[in-house]
Design a protein around this motif. Structure first.
Motif, short mmCIF file in Angstrom:
data_model
loop_
_atom_site.label_atom_id
_atom_site.label_comp_id
_atom_site.label_asym_id
_atom_site.label_seq_id
_atom_site.Cartn_x
_atom_site.Cartn_y
_atom_site.Cartn_z
N THR A 68 -5.18 -4.36 -18.45
CA THR A 68 -4.85 -5.08 -17.18
C THR A 68 -5.37 -4.31 -16.17
OG1 THR A 68 -2.95 -5.79 -18.49
CG2 THR A 68 -2.79 -6.06 -16.10
N ASN A 69 -5.69 -4.87 -15.09
CA ASN A 69 -6.11 -4.04 -13.89
C ASN A 69 -4.79 -3.44 -13.29
OD1 ASN A 69 -8.80 -4.85 -14.52
ND2 ASN A 69 -8.62 -6.50 -12.88
N LEU A 70 -5.19 -2.50 -12.38
CA LEU A 70 -4.20 -1.97 -11.75
C LEU A 70 -3.61 -2.80 -10.48
CD1 LEU A 70 -5.68 1.71 -10.95
CD2 LEU A 70 -4.04 1.06 -12.81
N ARG A 71 -2.33 -2.59 -10.20
CA ARG A 71 -1.62 -3.42 -9.28
C ARG A 71 -2.23 -2.86 -8.00
NH1 ARG A 71 4.56 -3.53 -6.79
NH2 ARG A 71 4.23 -4.98 -5.09
N MET A 72 -2.70 -3.91 -6.94
CA MET A 72 -3.36 -3.55 -5.92
C MET A 72 -2.71 -4.26 -4.74
SD MET A 72 -7.08 -4.83 -4.28
CE MET A 72 -8.17 -3.45 -5.08
N PHE A 73 -2.45 -3.40 -3.66
CA PHE A 73 -1.69 -3.89 -2.54
C PHE A 73 -2.42 -4.62 -1.52
CE2 PHE A 73 0.64 -0.41 -4.55
CZ PHE A 73 2.10 -0.95 -4.65
N PRO A 74 -1.95 -5.48 -0.99
CA PRO A 74 -2.52 -6.22 0.42
C PRO A 74 -2.31 -5.21 1.47
CG PRO A 74 -0.86 -7.58 -0.42
CD PRO A 74 -0.71 -6.49 -1.29
N LEU A 75 -3.48 -5.16 2.06
CA LEU A 75 -3.18 -4.20 3.50
C LEU A 75 -4.28 -4.72 4.56
CD1 LEU A 75 -6.19 -2.85 3.44
CD2 LEU A 75 -5.37 -1.18 1.74
N LYS A 76 -4.03 -4.29 5.72
CA LYS A 76 -4.74 -4.75 7.14
C LYS A 76 -4.85 -3.58 7.99
CE LYS A 76 -1.30 -6.85 9.74
NZ LYS A 76 -0.58 -8.03 10.46
N LEU A 77 -5.81 -3.61 8.60
CA LEU A 77 -6.00 -2.30 9.49
C LEU A 77 -5.53 -2.95 11.01
CD1 LEU A 77 -7.38 0.36 10.11
CD2 LEU A 77 -9.42 -0.61 10.60
N ASP A 78 -4.52 -1.95 11.42
CA ASP A 78 -4.03 -2.41 12.73
C ASP A 78 -4.12 -1.22 13.64
OD1 ASP A 78 -2.37 -3.27 14.81
OD2 ASP A 78 -0.28 -2.84 13.68
N GLY A 79 -5.38 -1.42 14.65
CA GLY A 79 -5.72 -0.45 15.27
C GLY A 79 -6.24 0.57 14.42
N ASN A 80 -5.60 1.97 14.44
CA ASN A 80 -5.98 2.83 13.94
C ASN A 80 -5.00 3.51 12.58
OD1 ASN A 80 -8.41 3.84 15.04
ND2 ASN A 80 -7.20 4.97 16.77
N THR A 81 -4.32 2.39 12.25
CA THR A 81 -3.46 2.44 11.03
C THR A 81 -3.68 1.38 10.08
OG1 THR A 81 -1.61 3.38 12.62
CG2 THR A 81 -0.84 2.50 10.53
N LEU A 82 -3.39 1.71 8.78
CA LEU A 82 -3.67 1.01 7.75
C LEU A 82 -2.19 0.55 7.42
CD1 LEU A 82 -6.18 2.67 5.22
CD2 LEU A 82 -6.25 0.31 6.29
N ARG A 83 -1.93 -0.71 7.22
CA ARG A 83 -0.59 -1.30 6.92
C ARG A 83 -0.53 -1.62 5.54
NH1 ARG A 83 2.90 -1.95 11.23
NH2 ARG A 83 3.95 -3.49 10.07
N VAL A 84 -0.07 -1.03 4.45
CA VAL A 84 -0.27 -1.47 3.26
C VAL A 84 1.32 -2.27 2.96
CG1 VAL A 84 -0.37 -0.65 0.66
CG2 VAL A 84 -1.51 0.41 2.63
N ASN A 85 0.90 -3.69 2.57
CA ASN A 85 2.34 -4.44 2.09
C ASN A 85 2.60 -3.98 0.64
OD1 ASN A 85 3.99 -6.40 1.57
ND2 ASN A 85 2.89 -7.97 2.62
N LEU A 86 3.90 -3.34 0.61
CA LEU A 86 4.54 -2.99 -0.80
C LEU A 86 5.21 -4.16 -1.37
CD1 LEU A 86 5.47 0.57 0.33
CD2 LEU A 86 3.43 -0.06 -0.80
N SER A 87 5.72 -5.32 -0.88
CA SER A 87 6.34 -6.23 -1.35
C SER A 87 5.60 -7.09 -2.37
CB SER A 87 7.06 -7.19 -0.39
OG SER A 87 5.76 -7.76 0.47
#
Ligand code: FES
Length: 146
Positions: free
Chosen positions: A127-146
């Protein structure tokens, strides 16, 4: 080998050789104490920056984010196409914490391997690893942990 043993091993190999090439995973592993705001992990892009002896800034291919709220660390990879991937470092076989070597995650328990996109490359994990959705907001990666 758990994470602490790995870190000690890396420190030992660097101390003995004086160079950062003795083990494949030693030269670029960086652990970051990430900020978690609610269900979002914030990771500044500067976390990937490293300055070499000549003063030039280079970007690491990955960092390992950790926080006391996380049961397992999260590896965040810079992918060749400019995207990023955020992967829970929990082996999908029996839950051992993974280690990062270059663009792969490896399990010290039974040898499973995963790509930097979380896809199983070698079993026994299937089974593949859990991958979290993320987005780049300016110079910060926002990783959605929910
Ligand atoms: S726990 Fe990772 S391969 Fe078995």
């Amino acid at each position: 080998m758990n994470r602490n043993e790995f870190i000690v091993r890396c420190a030992a190999c660097l101390g003995l050789t004086g160079i950062a090439v003795a083990l494949p995973g030693c030269s670029s592993a960086r652990y970051i104490d990430a900020t978690i705001d609610g269900s979002v992990m914030l990771l500044p892009l500067s976390a990937f920056d490293v300055v070499d002896k000549s003063g030039n800034t280079k970007a690491l291919n990955y960092v390992v984010a950790q926080n006391e709220k996380l049961e397992y660390p999260i590896s965040v990879f810079r992918l060749p196409n400019g995207d990023y991937s955020a992967l829970l470092m929990r082996c999908t076989h029996q839950g051992t914490e993974l280690q990062v070597f270059g663009d792969r995650l490896q399990c010290p328990a039974h040898g499973s391997e995963f790509t930097n996109r979380g896809v199983v490359a070698n079993g026994p994990a299937d089974t593949n690893l859990r991958m979290f959705p993320l987005k780049l907001d300016g110079n910060t990666l926002r990783v959605n942990l929910s």
